[in-house]
Design an enzyme around this catalytic site. Structure first.
Site, PDB file in Angstrom:
ATOM      1  N   SER A  83      71.621  69.499  43.507  1.00 15.03           N
ATOM      2  CA  SER A  83      71.397  68.117  43.085  1.00 15.03           C
ATOM      3  C   SER A  83      70.234  68.047  42.111  1.00 15.03           C
ATOM      4  CB  SER A  83      71.099  67.239  44.300  1.00 15.03           C
ATOM      5  OG  SER A  83      70.480  66.050  43.874  1.00 15.03           O
TER       6      SER A  83
ATOM      7  N   HIS B 128      75.340  68.832  40.673  1.00 16.76           N
ATOM      8  CA  HIS B 128      75.529  67.503  41.263  1.00 16.76           C
ATOM      9  C   HIS B 128      74.608  66.497  40.583  1.00 16.76           C
ATOM     10  CE1 HIS B 128      76.549  64.970  44.836  1.00 16.76           C
ATOM     11  NE2 HIS B 128      75.290  64.537  44.770  1.00 16.76           N
TER      12      HIS B 128
ATOM     13  N   ASP C  46      73.226  62.729  40.564  1.00 24.27           N
ATOM     14  CA  ASP C  46      73.064  61.549  41.412  1.00 24.27           C
ATOM     15  C   ASP C  46      72.780  60.343  40.525  1.00 24.27           C
ATOM     16  OD1 ASP C  46      73.340  62.409  44.190  1.00 24.27           O
ATOM     17  OD2 ASP C  46      71.661  63.732  43.709  1.00 24.27           O
TER      18      ASP C  46
ATOM     19  N   MET D 100      72.178  56.463  40.291  1.00 32.51           N
ATOM     20  CA  MET D 100      71.721  55.371  41.163  1.00 32.51           C
ATOM     21  C   MET D 100      71.377  54.144  40.320  1.00 32.51           C
ATOM     22  SD  MET D 100      69.244  57.443  43.750  1.00 32.51           S
ATOM     23  CE  MET D 100      69.697  59.032  44.445  1.00 32.51           C
TER      24      MET D 100
ATOM     25  N   HIS E 104      78.112  61.931  41.404  1.00 33.35           N
ATOM     26  CA  HIS E 104      78.044  61.097  42.612  1.00 33.35           C
ATOM     27  C   HIS E 104      77.505  59.729  42.219  1.00 33.35           C
ATOM     28  CE1 HIS E 104      75.924  60.626  46.811  1.00 33.35           C
ATOM     29  NE2 HIS E 104      76.900  59.755  46.645  1.00 33.35           N
TER      30      HIS E 104
ATOM     31  N   MET F 280      76.238  56.299  42.968  1.00 35.50           N
ATOM     32  CA  MET F 280      75.679  55.396  43.980  1.00 35.50           C
ATOM     33  C   MET F 280      75.376  54.082  43.274  1.00 35.50           C
ATOM     34  SD  MET F 280      73.364  58.234  45.893  1.00 35.50           S
ATOM     35  CE  MET F 280      73.478  59.324  44.493  1.00 35.50           C
TER      36      MET F 280
ATOM     37  N   MET G 118      78.094  61.820  53.543  1.00 37.30           N
ATOM     38  CA  MET G 118      76.637  61.733  53.377  1.00 37.30           C
ATOM     39  C   MET G 118      75.960  62.059  54.703  1.00 37.30           C
ATOM     40  SD  MET G 118      75.855  60.989  50.242  1.00 37.30           S
ATOM     41  CE  MET G 118      74.093  60.889  50.573  1.00 37.30           C
TER      42      MET G 118
ATOM     43  N   GLY H 134      69.941  57.558  48.369  1.00 38.43           N
ATOM     44  CA  GLY H 134      68.881  56.903  47.611  1.00 38.43           C
ATOM     45  C   GLY H 134      67.730  57.818  47.250  1.00 38.43           C
ATOM     46  N   PHE H 135      67.476  58.795  48.087  1.00 43.71           N
ATOM     47  CA  PHE H 135      66.312  59.655  47.858  1.00 43.71           C
ATOM     48  C   PHE H 135      66.598  61.090  48.276  1.00 43.71           C
ATOM     49  CE2 PHE H 135      64.947  55.359  48.821  1.00 43.71           C
ATOM     50  CZ  PHE H 135      64.172  55.067  47.705  1.00 43.71           C
ATOM     51  N   GLY H 136      65.923  62.026  47.608  1.00 45.62           N
ATOM     52  CA  GLY H 136      65.964  63.414  48.034  1.00 45.62           C
ATOM     53  C   GLY H 136      64.950  63.644  49.145  1.00 45.62           C
ATOM     54  N   GLY H 137      65.024  64.801  49.762  1.00 43.42           N
ATOM     55  CA  GLY H 137      64.003  65.215  50.720  1.00 43.42           C
ATOM     56  C   GLY H 137      64.040  64.540  52.076  1.00 43.42           C
TER      57      GLY H 137
ATOM     58  N   ASP I  72      76.156  66.117  51.736  1.00 39.40           N
ATOM     59  CA  ASP I  72      75.041  65.836  50.823  1.00 39.40           C
ATOM     60  C   ASP I  72      73.919  65.168  51.604  1.00 39.40           C
ATOM     61  OD1 ASP I  72      73.411  65.143  48.697  1.00 39.40           O
ATOM     62  OD2 ASP I  72      74.820  63.711  47.813  1.00 39.40           O
ATOM     63  N   GLY I  73      72.754  65.811  51.593  1.00 33.98           N
ATOM     64  CA  GLY I  73      71.574  65.228  52.218  1.00 33.98           C
ATOM     65  C   GLY I  73      71.015  66.109  53.321  1.00 33.98           C
TER      66      GLY I  73
ATOM     67  N   GLY J 163      69.296  69.490  47.130  1.00 38.06           N
ATOM     68  CA  GLY J 163      68.322  69.093  46.123  1.00 38.06           C
ATOM     69  C   GLY J 163      66.994  69.766  46.370  1.00 38.06           C
ATOM     70  N   SER J 164      66.174  69.171  47.255  1.00 37.78           N
ATOM     71  CA  SER J 164      64.810  69.660  47.456  1.00 37.78           C
ATOM     72  C   SER J 164      64.769  71.101  47.959  1.00 37.78           C
ATOM     73  CB  SER J 164      64.055  68.729  48.408  1.00 37.78           C
ATOM     74  OG  SER J 164      64.810  68.476  49.566  1.00 37.78           O
TER      75      SER J 164
END
Ligand code: DX5
Ligand code: ZN
Length: 221
Positions: free
Chosen positions: A6, A31, A33, A35, A64, A66, A135, A140-143, A173-174, A195-196
């Site tokens: 991501s 990926h 994202d 938003m 993706h 959102m 999901m 909305g956010f990584g990490g 994802d997530g 992602g992170s």
């Protein structure tokens, strides 16, 4: 297992270099994202940025969305070079229409479900879908931390896909990490977004190898 890094956790000031480094590292998917500040609180990139980077990359663009009422922008994202367009079931009143439109435009259609959204929403659509995104955090956010009950959802979706003899991919994802990716593939995920946990540990080729090795050696594998 396919790993789809991501870009949300990449260096947005060096996106072209990040994409090149992913390709050099042996990745095949990336990926995006997208938003809109409405469906989720955050705002990221739109079709103009994706289109500019499309010229610089051969990676499979896994987009993706959102965004609220994604049907307004499907043509723009496909025109920008999205190989796959994933819309949230919660973001449109006419999911079947949106999915059919993505396919008509020539991209691979996918549907994302928020953690609390039941699988019934995609039950009848499955044969039309290239992929379902489960999901495992609130988008909305990584990490963020992985929500454990999402494992049950993947198990149930895996059974649904297999029982019908379909080839629909299952993506998670997530909160995906080297530590949990073995379990995620074991319960039936085909594509993992990270992602992170991915971008924090360069070089990307080695990080990719670490995910692949952990997925292959997952508990029970
Ligand atoms: C969250 C995004 C994810 C996010 C994952 O809304 O859809 O793709 O980047 O980030 P990590 O892997 O850090 O949870
Ligand atoms: Zn995502």
């Amino acid at each position: 297992m396919i790993l789809s890094p991501s870009l949300l956790s990449s260096d947005f000031g060096r996106l072209a270099e990040e994409l090149a480094a992913l390709e050099e590292g042996g990745l095949s998917w990336v990926h995006w994202d997208v938003m809109d500040g409405l469906f989720v609180p955050n705002i990221t990139v739109g079709p103009l940025v994706i289109k500019a980077l499309r010229k610089r990359s051969k990676l499979f663009f896994d987009v993706h969305l959102m965004i609220e009422r994604p049907e307004r922008y499907l043509g723009e994202f496909v025109d920008a070079g999205a190989d796959l367009v994933c819309v949230h079931a919660e973001a449109t009143a006419h999911l079947d229409r949106a999915v059919s439109e993505i396919a008509r435009l020539g991209a691979k259609p996918a549907v994302a479900l928020n953690p609390s959204t039941p699988l019934d929403v995609v039950e009848y659509l499955l044969p039309k879908l290239h992929m379902v995104l489960i999901m495992s955090v609130n988008p909305g956010f990584g990490g963020q931390s992985f929500i454990p009950y999402c494992l049950d959802k993947v198990r149930a979706l895996r059974a649904m896909v297999n029982e019908r003899g379909l080839s629909t991919l299952i993506q998670m994802d997530g909160g995906v990490t080297v530590e949990n990716c073995g379990e995620l593939t074991r319960v039936g995920a085909d594509v993992l977004v990270s992602g992170s946990a991915f971008f924090s540990c360069p070089p990307y080729g080695q990080r990719h190898d670490a995910f692949l090795a952990a997925a292959a050696e997952g508990p029970g594998a």
